[in-house]
Motif scaffolding. Structure first.
Motif, short mmCIF file in Angstrom:
data_model
loop_
_atom_site.label_atom_id
_atom_site.label_comp_id
_atom_site.label_asym_id
_atom_site.label_seq_id
_atom_site.Cartn_x
_atom_site.Cartn_y
_atom_site.Cartn_z
N THR A 29 0.84 -1.20 0.00
CA THR A 29 0.00 0.00 0.00
C THR A 29 0.88 1.25 0.00
O THR A 29 0.60 2.21 -0.72
CB THR A 29 -0.93 0.01 1.24
OG1 THR A 29 -1.80 -1.12 1.15
CG2 THR A 29 -1.75 1.27 1.31
N ALA A 30 1.92 1.23 0.80
CA ALA A 30 2.82 2.38 0.88
C ALA A 30 3.61 2.59 -0.41
O ALA A 30 3.92 3.71 -0.79
CB ALA A 30 3.78 2.22 2.05
N TYR A 31 3.91 1.48 -1.10
CA TYR A 31 4.72 1.50 -2.32
C TYR A 31 4.00 0.70 -3.40
O TYR A 31 4.23 -0.50 -3.54
CB TYR A 31 6.10 0.90 -2.06
CG TYR A 31 6.86 1.62 -0.98
CD1 TYR A 31 7.70 2.68 -1.30
CD2 TYR A 31 6.72 1.27 0.36
CE1 TYR A 31 8.39 3.36 -0.31
CE2 TYR A 31 7.41 1.94 1.35
CZ TYR A 31 8.24 2.98 1.01
OH TYR A 31 8.92 3.65 1.98
N SER A 32 3.14 1.36 -4.17
CA SER A 32 2.29 0.63 -5.12
C SER A 32 3.09 -0.05 -6.23
O SER A 32 2.64 -1.06 -6.77
CB SER A 32 1.25 1.56 -5.74
OG SER A 32 1.88 2.57 -6.49
N ASP A 33 4.25 0.46 -6.56
CA ASP A 33 5.09 -0.15 -7.61
C ASP A 33 6.26 -0.93 -7.01
O ASP A 33 7.30 -1.11 -7.63
CB ASP A 33 5.59 0.90 -8.59
CG ASP A 33 6.41 2.00 -7.92
OD1 ASP A 33 6.39 2.10 -6.68
OD2 ASP A 33 7.05 2.77 -8.65
N PHE A 34 6.06 -1.40 -5.81
CA PHE A 34 7.03 -2.17 -5.02
C PHE A 34 7.55 -3.36 -5.83
O PHE A 34 6.78 -4.18 -6.30
CB PHE A 34 6.24 -2.66 -3.80
CG PHE A 34 6.98 -3.48 -2.79
CD1 PHE A 34 7.22 -2.97 -1.53
CD2 PHE A 34 7.39 -4.76 -3.07
CE1 PHE A 34 7.86 -3.73 -0.58
CE2 PHE A 34 8.03 -5.53 -2.12
CZ PHE A 34 8.28 -5.00 -0.87
N THR A 35 8.86 -3.44 -6.00
CA THR A 35 9.46 -4.61 -6.65
C THR A 35 10.74 -5.00 -5.93
O THR A 35 11.54 -4.16 -5.55
CB THR A 35 9.79 -4.38 -8.14
OG1 THR A 35 10.64 -3.24 -8.26
CG2 THR A 35 8.55 -4.18 -8.97
N THR B 189 17.66 -6.07 -4.81
CA THR B 189 17.40 -4.64 -4.96
C THR B 189 15.90 -4.43 -4.81
O THR B 189 15.12 -5.19 -5.36
CB THR B 189 17.85 -4.12 -6.34
OG1 THR B 189 19.24 -4.39 -6.50
CG2 THR B 189 17.60 -2.63 -6.47
N VAL B 190 15.54 -3.41 -4.07
CA VAL B 190 14.13 -3.03 -3.91
C VAL B 190 13.94 -1.64 -4.50
O VAL B 190 14.74 -0.74 -4.25
CB VAL B 190 13.74 -3.02 -2.41
CG1 VAL B 190 12.35 -2.43 -2.22
CG2 VAL B 190 13.81 -4.41 -1.84
N ASN B 191 12.89 -1.51 -5.28
CA ASN B 191 12.51 -0.22 -5.85
C ASN B 191 11.05 0.04 -5.55
O ASN B 191 10.26 -0.90 -5.46
CB ASN B 191 12.72 -0.21 -7.37
CG ASN B 191 14.17 -0.22 -7.75
OD1 ASN B 191 14.87 0.76 -7.55
ND2 ASN B 191 14.64 -1.33 -8.27
N GLY B 192 10.70 1.28 -5.42
CA GLY B 192 9.30 1.64 -5.21
C GLY B 192 9.14 3.13 -5.04
O GLY B 192 10.09 3.86 -4.82
N THR B 193 7.90 3.56 -5.17
CA THR B 193 7.54 4.95 -4.96
C THR B 193 6.59 5.02 -3.77
O THR B 193 5.57 4.35 -3.76
CB THR B 193 6.83 5.53 -6.21
OG1 THR B 193 7.66 5.32 -7.35
CG2 THR B 193 6.54 7.01 -6.04
#
Length: 143
Positions: free
Chosen positions: A94-100, A118-122
């Motif tokens: 929920t905090a990071y909708s594009d969580f990968t 590696t973690v990426n997100g907005t």
């Protein structure tokens, strides 16, 4: 819902990914062949990453023990069992909708496994009682 201490959203996100290494607790099978065991451990890690990336709960039983207890410095209470872990993942998603989560390298031998990720997100959603910042994160780590 989880209550966050005074940690930043980035720290909470990083800590949630660090628990990937603890998930092998859910693997109860005893396998004599070290190579097969290494493959089983790698499979658990891959399924866990898929669980984080998709939020699909059908993977949960394969990777989380019903007795799971996760302690995080950013959380006031431990994350307990499969239900608690589900809430933890959904709060992060929920905090990071594009969580990968991306597995960069993984080595499995016997009952040991190491993974560079590696973690990426907005941060575009609210979770842990924190407002979204709109900032992107890129976190690298080893489990």
């Amino acid at each position: 819902m989880f209550k966050a201490n005074s940690k930043s959203a980035r720290t909470i996100f990083a800590v949630s990914v660090l628990i990937l290494g603890a998930l092998a607790v859910g693997c109860q099978e005893q396998v004599a062949d070290a190579e097969v065991l290494g493959q089983a451990a790698a499979s658990i890690m891959i399924n866990t990453v898929e669980l984080y990336n998709t939020g699909r709960r059908y993977r949960l039983e394969a990777v989380i023990s019903p007795q799971y207890v996760g302690h995080f410095s950013s959380m006031s209470e431990p994350v307990v069992g499969r239900e608690g872990y589900t809430e933890w993942i959904l709060a992060n998603r929920t905090a990071y909708s594009d969580f990968t989560v991306t597995i960069n390298h993984m080595v499995a031998e016997g009952n040991m496994i190491a993974m560079q990720w590696t973690v990426n997100g907005t941060n575009d959603g609210m979770a842990f009682d924190m407002q979204p910042t709109g900032k992107r994160i890129n976190i690298k780590g080893i489990t």
